[in-house]
Structure formats: C-alpha cells, structure tokens
Scaffold this motif. Structure first.
Motif, PDB file in Angstrom:
ATOM      1  N   PRO A 148      29.405  17.416   2.127  1.00  0.00           N
ATOM      2  CA  PRO A 148      29.937  17.833   3.429  1.00  0.00           C
ATOM      3  C   PRO A 148      31.458  17.827   3.372  1.00  0.00           C
ATOM      4  CG  PRO A 148      29.182  15.552   3.510  1.00  0.00           C
ATOM      5  CD  PRO A 148      28.788  16.080   2.165  1.00  0.00           C
ATOM      6  N   ALA A 149      32.075  18.896   3.819  1.00  0.00           N
ATOM      7  CA  ALA A 149      33.532  18.997   3.726  1.00  0.00           C
ATOM      8  C   ALA A 149      34.026  20.066   4.684  1.00  0.00           C
ATOM      9  CB  ALA A 149      33.958  19.339   2.296  1.00  0.00           C
ATOM     10  N   ASN A 150      35.318  20.016   4.970  1.00  0.00           N
ATOM     11  CA  ASN A 150      35.953  20.985   5.862  1.00  0.00           C
ATOM     12  C   ASN A 150      36.299  22.239   5.071  1.00  0.00           C
ATOM     13  OD1 ASN A 150      37.175  22.189   8.044  1.00  0.00           O
ATOM     14  ND2 ASN A 150      39.108  21.064   7.819  1.00  0.00           N
ATOM     15  N   ALA A 151      35.270  23.029   4.754  1.00  0.00           N
ATOM     16  CA  ALA A 151      35.433  24.256   3.979  1.00  0.00           C
ATOM     17  C   ALA A 151      34.397  25.263   4.448  1.00  0.00           C
ATOM     18  CB  ALA A 151      35.271  23.976   2.486  1.00  0.00           C
ATOM     19  N   ASP A 152      34.596  26.531   4.073  1.00  0.00           N
ATOM     20  CA  ASP A 152      33.625  27.561   4.440  1.00  0.00           C
ATOM     21  C   ASP A 152      32.288  27.327   3.745  1.00  0.00           C
ATOM     22  OD1 ASP A 152      35.753  28.638   5.812  1.00  0.00           O
ATOM     23  OD2 ASP A 152      36.183  30.174   4.307  1.00  0.00           O
ATOM     24  N   ASP A 153      32.350  26.821   2.512  1.00  0.00           N
ATOM     25  CA  ASP A 153      31.144  26.543   1.740  1.00  0.00           C
ATOM     26  C   ASP A 153      31.519  25.576   0.627  1.00  0.00           C
ATOM     27  OD1 ASP A 153      28.536  26.597   0.890  1.00  0.00           O
ATOM     28  OD2 ASP A 153      28.575  28.660   0.123  1.00  0.00           O
ATOM     29  N   THR A 154      30.548  24.802   0.150  1.00  0.00           N
ATOM     30  CA  THR A 154      30.793  23.862  -0.943  1.00  0.00           C
ATOM     31  C   THR A 154      29.590  23.830  -1.868  1.00  0.00           C
ATOM     32  OG1 THR A 154      29.875  21.951   0.251  1.00  0.00           O
ATOM     33  CG2 THR A 154      32.245  22.365   0.507  1.00  0.00           C
ATOM     34  N   LEU A 155      29.818  23.367  -3.088  1.00  0.00           N
ATOM     35  CA  LEU A 155      28.720  23.082  -4.005  1.00  0.00           C
ATOM     36  C   LEU A 155      29.160  21.986  -4.961  1.00  0.00           C
ATOM     37  CD1 LEU A 155      29.127  24.372  -7.119  1.00  0.00           C
ATOM     38  CD2 LEU A 155      28.678  26.494  -5.926  1.00  0.00           C
ATOM     39  N   ALA A 156      28.178  21.407  -5.650  1.00  0.00           N
ATOM     40  CA  ALA A 156      28.447  20.329  -6.602  1.00  0.00           C
ATOM     41  C   ALA A 156      27.511  20.485  -7.788  1.00  0.00           C
ATOM     42  CB  ALA A 156      28.240  18.970  -5.941  1.00  0.00           C
ATOM     43  N   PHE A 157      28.010  20.127  -8.968  1.00  0.00           N
ATOM     44  CA  PHE A 157      27.141  20.145 -10.142  1.00  0.00           C
ATOM     45  C   PHE A 157      27.649  19.175 -11.198  1.00  0.00           C
ATOM     46  CE2 PHE A 157      30.155  23.668 -10.886  1.00  0.00           C
ATOM     47  CZ  PHE A 157      30.618  23.397 -12.161  1.00  0.00           C
ATOM     48  N   THR A 173      31.404  15.577 -20.606  1.00  0.00           N
ATOM     49  CA  THR A 173      30.623  15.533 -19.376  1.00  0.00           C
ATOM     50  C   THR A 173      31.549  15.786 -18.197  1.00  0.00           C
ATOM     51  OG1 THR A 173      29.119  13.909 -20.352  1.00  0.00           O
ATOM     52  CG2 THR A 173      29.085  14.139 -17.955  1.00  0.00           C
ATOM     53  N   MET A 174      31.119  16.653 -17.288  1.00  0.00           N
ATOM     54  CA  MET A 174      31.908  16.970 -16.101  1.00  0.00           C
ATOM     55  C   MET A 174      31.096  16.716 -14.838  1.00  0.00           C
ATOM     56  SD  MET A 174      32.210  19.425 -18.645  1.00  0.00           S
ATOM     57  CE  MET A 174      33.349  20.585 -19.416  1.00  0.00           C
ATOM     58  N   GLN A 175      31.750  16.147 -13.855  1.00  0.00           N
ATOM     59  CA  GLN A 175      31.242  16.109 -12.482  1.00  0.00           C
ATOM     60  C   GLN A 175      32.186  16.982 -11.665  1.00  0.00           C
ATOM     61  OE1 GLN A 175      31.309  11.611 -12.357  1.00  0.00           O
ATOM     62  NE2 GLN A 175      29.539  12.018 -11.053  1.00  0.00           N
ATOM     63  N   THR A 176      31.639  17.984 -10.995  1.00  0.00           N
ATOM     64  CA  THR A 176      32.488  18.994 -10.364  1.00  0.00           C
ATOM     65  C   THR A 176      32.095  19.228  -8.911  1.00  0.00           C
ATOM     66  OG1 THR A 176      32.837  20.104 -12.488  1.00  0.00           O
ATOM     67  CG2 THR A 176      33.273  21.392 -10.506  1.00  0.00           C
ATOM     68  N   LEU A 177      33.114  19.314  -8.061  1.00  0.00           N
ATOM     69  CA  LEU A 177      32.952  19.699  -6.658  1.00  0.00           C
ATOM     70  C   LEU A 177      33.761  20.969  -6.435  1.00  0.00           C
ATOM     71  CD1 LEU A 177      33.482  16.223  -4.917  1.00  0.00           C
ATOM     72  CD2 LEU A 177      31.313  17.288  -5.594  1.00  0.00           C
ATOM     73  N   ILE A 178      33.176  21.933  -5.737  1.00  0.00           N
ATOM     74  CA  ILE A 178      33.854  23.199  -5.468  1.00  0.00           C
ATOM     75  C   ILE A 178      33.743  23.518  -3.985  1.00  0.00           C
ATOM     76  CG2 ILE A 178      33.993  25.667  -6.001  1.00  0.00           C
ATOM     77  CD1 ILE A 178      32.720  25.143  -8.662  1.00  0.00           C
ATOM     78  N   ASP A 203      35.752  12.368  -5.073  1.00  0.00           N
ATOM     79  CA  ASP A 203      35.580  12.700  -3.657  1.00  0.00           C
ATOM     80  C   ASP A 203      36.920  12.675  -2.915  1.00  0.00           C
ATOM     81  OD1 ASP A 203      32.873  12.941  -4.029  1.00  0.00           O
ATOM     82  OD2 ASP A 203      32.385  10.943  -3.259  1.00  0.00           O
ATOM     83  N   THR A 204      37.730  11.663  -3.215  1.00  0.00           N
ATOM     84  CA  THR A 204      39.011  11.524  -2.523  1.00  0.00           C
ATOM     85  C   THR A 204      39.939  12.688  -2.834  1.00  0.00           C
ATOM     86  OG1 THR A 204      38.847   9.102  -2.532  1.00  0.00           O
ATOM     87  CG2 THR A 204      41.042  10.056  -2.239  1.00  0.00           C
ATOM     88  N   THR A 208      41.464  15.704  -0.430  1.00  0.00           N
ATOM     89  CA  THR A 208      42.907  15.953  -0.388  1.00  0.00           C
ATOM     90  C   THR A 208      43.228  17.407  -0.705  1.00  0.00           C
ATOM     91  OG1 THR A 208      43.397  13.670  -1.038  1.00  0.00           O
ATOM     92  CG2 THR A 208      45.126  15.303  -1.407  1.00  0.00           C
ATOM     93  N   ALA A 209      42.558  17.957  -1.724  1.00  0.00           N
ATOM     94  CA  ALA A 209      42.814  19.344  -2.128  1.00  0.00           C
ATOM     95  C   ALA A 209      42.404  20.321  -1.031  1.00  0.00           C
ATOM     96  CB  ALA A 209      42.071  19.652  -3.427  1.00  0.00           C
ATOM     97  N   LEU A 210      41.264  20.081  -0.395  1.00  0.00           N
ATOM     98  CA  LEU A 210      40.829  20.949   0.696  1.00  0.00           C
ATOM     99  C   LEU A 210      41.817  20.901   1.861  1.00  0.00           C
ATOM    100  CD1 LEU A 210      36.989  20.221   0.867  1.00  0.00           C
ATOM    101  CD2 LEU A 210      38.089  22.236  -0.097  1.00  0.00           C
ATOM    102  N   ARG A 211      42.277  19.707   2.179  1.00  0.00           N
ATOM    103  CA  ARG A 211      43.218  19.557   3.292  1.00  0.00           C
ATOM    104  C   ARG A 211      44.517  20.304   3.011  1.00  0.00           C
ATOM    105  NH1 ARG A 211      43.931  14.328   3.123  1.00  0.00           N
ATOM    106  NH2 ARG A 211      42.018  13.909   4.295  1.00  0.00           N
ATOM    107  N   LYS A 212      44.981  20.240   1.760  1.00  0.00           N
ATOM    108  CA  LYS A 212      46.235  20.913   1.401  1.00  0.00           C
ATOM    109  C   LYS A 212      46.089  22.432   1.536  1.00  0.00           C
ATOM    110  CE  LYS A 212      50.463  21.014  -0.300  1.00  0.00           C
ATOM    111  NZ  LYS A 212      50.786  20.519  -1.659  1.00  0.00           N
ATOM    112  N   VAL A 213      44.955  22.973   1.111  1.00  0.00           N
ATOM    113  CA  VAL A 213      44.735  24.417   1.229  1.00  0.00           C
ATOM    114  C   VAL A 213      44.614  24.814   2.697  1.00  0.00           C
ATOM    115  CG1 VAL A 213      43.118  26.295   0.726  1.00  0.00           C
ATOM    116  CG2 VAL A 213      43.703  24.642  -1.061  1.00  0.00           C
ATOM    117  N   ARG A 214      43.942  24.001   3.496  1.00  0.00           N
ATOM    118  CA  ARG A 214      43.804  24.287   4.925  1.00  0.00           C
ATOM    119  C   ARG A 214      45.171  24.368   5.603  1.00  0.00           C
ATOM    120  NH1 ARG A 214      39.500  26.675   7.170  1.00  0.00           N
ATOM    121  NH2 ARG A 214      37.538  25.603   6.757  1.00  0.00           N
ATOM    122  N   LYS A 215      46.057  23.451   5.233  1.00  0.00           N
ATOM    123  CA  LYS A 215      47.387  23.426   5.844  1.00  0.00           C
ATOM    124  C   LYS A 215      48.230  24.612   5.396  1.00  0.00           C
ATOM    125  CE  LYS A 215      49.689  19.650   6.164  1.00  0.00           C
ATOM    126  NZ  LYS A 215      50.378  18.379   5.807  1.00  0.00           N
ATOM    127  N   GLY A 216      47.976  25.094   4.156  1.00  0.00           N
ATOM    128  CA  GLY A 216      48.699  26.248   3.639  1.00  0.00           C
ATOM    129  C   GLY A 216      50.115  25.935   3.213  1.00  0.00           C
TER     130      GLY A 216
END
Length: 216
Positions: A148-157, A173-178, A203-204, A208-216
C-alpha cells in the motif's frame, strides 16, 4: 529605441538595433534522463547504514541493469520476457552497506505503459534464461503482494540471478518495490550477494522516493 534585455517585442512591432543570437534554445532540450535526477531522494535520506550517492548519467544505466538482473544485449528465453525500454531515464541513487555486501538503489524512469503491463509480464516470466557470450544465467522472479502506498499503482517481487555453471554457486538476490505516479516509474531495490534482508530500509526508502516524486 533600445530594448532592455529580456523585453520581447510583439509580432507587429518594429525594433531598432542589430539582431543578436538567442541565448539558449527556443524549445527546452530534454536530457536523456528526462529531468528525473531532481526527483531522486537526497543521499542523506537513505537509511543511516548505507553510504549513498547519486550516480552520473554514464554509470546510471549500468546500475539500473544490475538491479534489473538483465544484461543488455543478452539473448532472452522466453523472448516475451525482454524488459520494456523506458521513454526516459534512468536516474539512479545508490546506497552501499559494505558489511552486509548489499546495496539499496532507487531507479527513476519514465514509461508510456501502465504498471499493470509489467505485472502481467512478470506473471508469465517466473524463470528466464539469459545467454551472453557463451555464458548462461537464470533469472527467477516471484511476485509478492503489492505494497500500500501513495501511488497510482504498485507492485513487489523477489528475484534471484544465478549462473548454473558457476562453480562458486554465487547468486544475486533482489527484493524490489515499484510504484508509478503518472509516467514516472519508481523502482527501489535491495540487492545482495549474501543472505541478508532489509525490509525496513527498503520500505522506508520506497516511501521517501514516492513522496519526493509526488512533491516534484
């Protein structure tokens, strides 16, 4: 009549004096990273255990490929699993934890596809074989519940990249959130050649990255 710098004449006006070259292009030039670098988290915003920096454009592409797990130019089987090419980017910031032999990386790109297209592709590409210069590696991907995040869509793998013929048996090994906000795709990935994980840091930094993009 002498015009002060910056004063523009209308189409029907007559301007005395000598014409001069315009300082700068009439149409803004979009760089290869599409203005994404300014949207990256600042290195000081990475979790404290990571030494972070923003990568220059000439090394950002290689870092993004490493996080993705796909070598550029490699033969991909099945062929339908070739990653889509972004319309701009990447811009990359990476943090290193030397003790854990791990990195935490933020990759920003622009995409003309919805994130659902990537989700559908990953769902059909659980195991992919890559061939490059006689070397073979296997990329294994497992989708996780979308965060769950403040984005249009998200996924994890989760993803592993291993070379079957490597006598050392090493693998990444990668843990990725998009997340996707408009056309900007935000990828945050924890990558290690060891066995550790850092779900909290991942997660943190994703938030932070989503918030920065939202602010522009």
């Amino acid at each position: 009549m002498v015009l002060a710098g910056g004063l523009l004449a209308g189409c029907g006006d007559s301007v005395e004096g000598h014409p001069i070259a315009v300082r700068g292009p009439v149409t803004p030039i979009v760089s290869a990273e599409g203005g994404l670098a300014k949207l990256l988290p600042d290195p000081s915003q990475f979790p404290t255990r990571y030494t972070a920096l923003v990568l220059p454009a000439d090394t950002a592409k290689q870092a993004a490929d490493d996080v993705n797990g796909y070598l550029p130019g490699a033969q991909v089987d099945p062929s339908g699993c070739v990653p889509a090419t972004p319309t701009a980017g990447p811009a990359v910031a990476v943090g290193t934890d030397d003790e854990a032999r791990a990195t935490l990386t933020v990759v920003l790109t622009r995409s003309d596809q919805p994130l659902s297209a990537l989700r559908d592709q990953l769902g059909q590409c659980g195991t992919v074989r890559l061939g490059d210069s006689g070397l073979t590696s296997v990329v294994s991907t497992r989708l996780n519940p979308a965060p769950p995040a403040n984005a249009d869509d998200t996924l994890a793998f989760e993803r592993t990249v291993a070379a079957p013929n490597d006598p050392t048996g090493s693998q990444r090994t990668m843990q990725t959130l998009i997340g996707q906000i408009g056309e900007v795709r935000i990828t945050v990935s924890y990558m290690t050649s060891g066995s550790g994980k850092d779900g909290e840091g991942l997660d943190t930094l994703f938030t932070t990255a989503l918030r920065k993009v939202r602010k522009g």
